[in-house]
Design an enzyme around this catalytic site. Sequence first.
Site, short mmCIF file in Angstrom:
data_model
loop_
_atom_site.label_atom_id
_atom_site.label_comp_id
_atom_site.label_asym_id
_atom_site.label_seq_id
_atom_site.Cartn_x
_atom_site.Cartn_y
_atom_site.Cartn_z
N ASP A 61 -6.91 1.75 7.84
CA ASP A 61 -6.81 1.96 6.39
C ASP A 61 -6.19 0.74 5.72
O ASP A 61 -6.64 0.29 4.67
CB ASP A 61 -5.92 3.17 6.09
CG ASP A 61 -6.73 4.45 6.01
OD1 ASP A 61 -7.97 4.36 6.19
OD2 ASP A 61 -6.13 5.51 5.77
N ASP A 71 -0.38 -1.51 5.97
CA ASP A 71 -0.18 -0.93 7.30
C ASP A 71 -1.04 -1.66 8.31
O ASP A 71 -2.12 -2.14 7.98
CB ASP A 71 -0.58 0.54 7.30
CG ASP A 71 0.53 1.42 6.75
OD1 ASP A 71 0.21 2.50 6.22
OD2 ASP A 71 1.71 1.02 6.85
N ASP A 86 -3.00 -0.65 10.36
CA ASP A 86 -4.06 0.23 10.89
C ASP A 86 -5.35 0.00 10.11
O ASP A 86 -5.42 -0.87 9.24
CB ASP A 86 -3.62 1.70 10.81
CG ASP A 86 -3.31 2.11 9.39
OD1 ASP A 86 -3.65 1.35 8.45
OD2 ASP A 86 -2.70 3.18 9.19
N GLU A 140 0.84 -1.19 0.00
CA GLU A 140 0.00 0.00 0.00
C GLU A 140 0.88 1.25 0.00
O GLU A 140 1.72 1.43 0.88
CB GLU A 140 -0.88 -0.05 1.25
CG GLU A 140 -1.56 1.24 1.61
CD GLU A 140 -2.02 1.20 3.07
OE1 GLU A 140 -2.64 2.17 3.48
OE2 GLU A 140 -1.78 0.21 3.77
#
Length: 648
Positions: free
Chosen positions: A510, A506, A508, A433
């Site tokens: 997102d 990541d 997280d 990403e």
Amino acid sequence: MPTATAEKAYTGASIQVLEGLEPVRKRPGMYIGGTGKTGLHHLVWEIVDNAVDEATNGYASQIDVTLHKDGTTVTVSDNGRGIPVDKHPTKKIPTLEVILTTLHAGGKFDGSNYLTSGGLHGVGSSVVNALSEELTAEIRRDGSLYEQRYARGVPVTKLKKVRGGVRGTGTTITFRPDTEIFENTDLDAERIKEGLDVKAYLNGSLRIVFKDEAKGEKTEFHHEGGIVEYLDHLIAEAETRRIQDDPFFMQQEKLEGGARLELSFIWTEAPKERIVSFVNGIPTKDGGTHEQGLKDGVTKAVRNYIETHEIGQRKLEITADDIREGMVAVLNLYHTDPQFQGQTKEKLNNPEMRGFVGGAFRVEFEQFLNAHPTVAESIVARIIQAAKARQASRAAVQQVRRKSAVSHRLNLPGKLADCSSTDPSESELFIVEGDSAGGSAKQGRDRRTQAILPLRGKVLNAEQAGRKKVLENKELSNVVDALGCGLGEDLDVNKLRYHKVILLMDADSDGHHIATLLLTFFFRYLKPLIDGGYVYIAQPPLFRVDALKETHWALDEGDRDKIENAIKKKNPRANIEMQRFKGLGEMMPATLKETTLDPEKRRLLRVVIPEDAKIDTEMTISDLMGKDAAPRYSFIMDHAADVEELDV
Ligand code: TTJ
């Protein structure tokens, strides 16, 4: 108001027309093959082909095609005789109106003086009229300009003389495809130009002028050399070289069965054959009996030549494929009653044409070979070379392999940093990403076995978008191109370029979101890769814990706490330093390598669909994937069993 009376006067006719053309509007696909882009462009070709017919028959020398500013209205104009405006001999309306409002089979306007006719294999301009929101016909004839307007196939005015003192003759049709019929009525100027270029090659004396009003651009197509010049174009397009100077050309005005034939061809260094065939100037993409005839003729003529000149080599078997290798041919057959078959009706099916074309061609081609011994020599040398290359099959196969490996690489997305190994079993693809994370990954990877594909734009939700949208999504299509195995029904796991496809996002929300969207896509379009165990999720750490001269990596809070407790057990007063990573992008390449990329140290999760979930996965996926993203990632992770932990 004159218009009102005109409209009234046309009520009777309108009803009739409506009934006559109703089937076309009801089932447009039956007449133009579909209502997508190809069907839409069929309208243009139908109208253009009518004008080209007038030119092919020797009555018109120029055709003007204009794509107007709106990108959907088209005007096609010729300087031919002009469609007759007088009353049709048997019907009570003008011939023009008969042509534009009645479905005529066979492509001949009621046995008019047309020798051959193109068009949508004869369905006619009335189909275009029926599928156009508006269509205007203008005829220049006998010193006058006549005009008639239609809407969705129904006349809205009478055919009337607009003015006199008009020079020249010709027909002009302007139409706007109906938005009620077509998904999208935007025409593609490039596609139209390509088609017009081919029409110009097939009619050497014809000049076609294309105007793109949106771009303010004018292009002229005129190829005096006709289909012989077309060969030059095809050779250039294939980026190959000719092996003979003089191409073969023949024109047969009176073929058996009332057909007419034009044919050019040449041998090149290309590894394949290329036959471009037409019937009445319309491409026959799937070939058919005329192409078959040509193939028969080439084989027989060459075999005969080799035998009579005793240039064959006893042990060398020459196949039909060897003979046709590298041959480039253009074949255009004009036929009054062509029969087509196949899904898109692009294959000629008149059985007698195989023998007629083959026989006529063979006679002329043998004469050509005998009259041009040097040309014949280089052709035969080319064929013998092809046969030898085939016989040295091992080398040939290897060469083809190498070639396909190269061409494989040509299709790779620009953003992919590929690995150097071509062995899928040791190759890994990291889908990463963001560009900055992609940068770190590129620096930290093992170039030999690890490839990096950074995703920048938005990943589409494959569950909500249609197949078409999905395939148009740049990020997803980059993934497919990198994998090399195709997708959906065409997927071939044997072509997969990496046996580990690893999502690196990541840690997280997102990142979870993107991972979920990708897995949705994999599930819908690349499921065999999940089933085959090729899809993994990487586990980048969220924390770095430094204590007692040791570095630890924690995947999440729970992990971090465990590490912390373990350290405190060892030494309650240890100085613990903690760092939380905001994203992969800010991780040093070396850190990324050590924690996530290095096969010796990393931990990967393999994505699997659990046995018991298999039955209702379809439902679960569409239930979850269609909606909000947040619950989806937890769905994937909740099925902890789905994602088995592996040390790889
Ligand atoms: C019919 O026979 C008498 C002389 O004119 C013949 C004819 O129909 N010619 C003709 C038709 N020329 N051009 C067309 C034509 C041109 C366009 C752009 C569109 C259509 C539907 C027909």
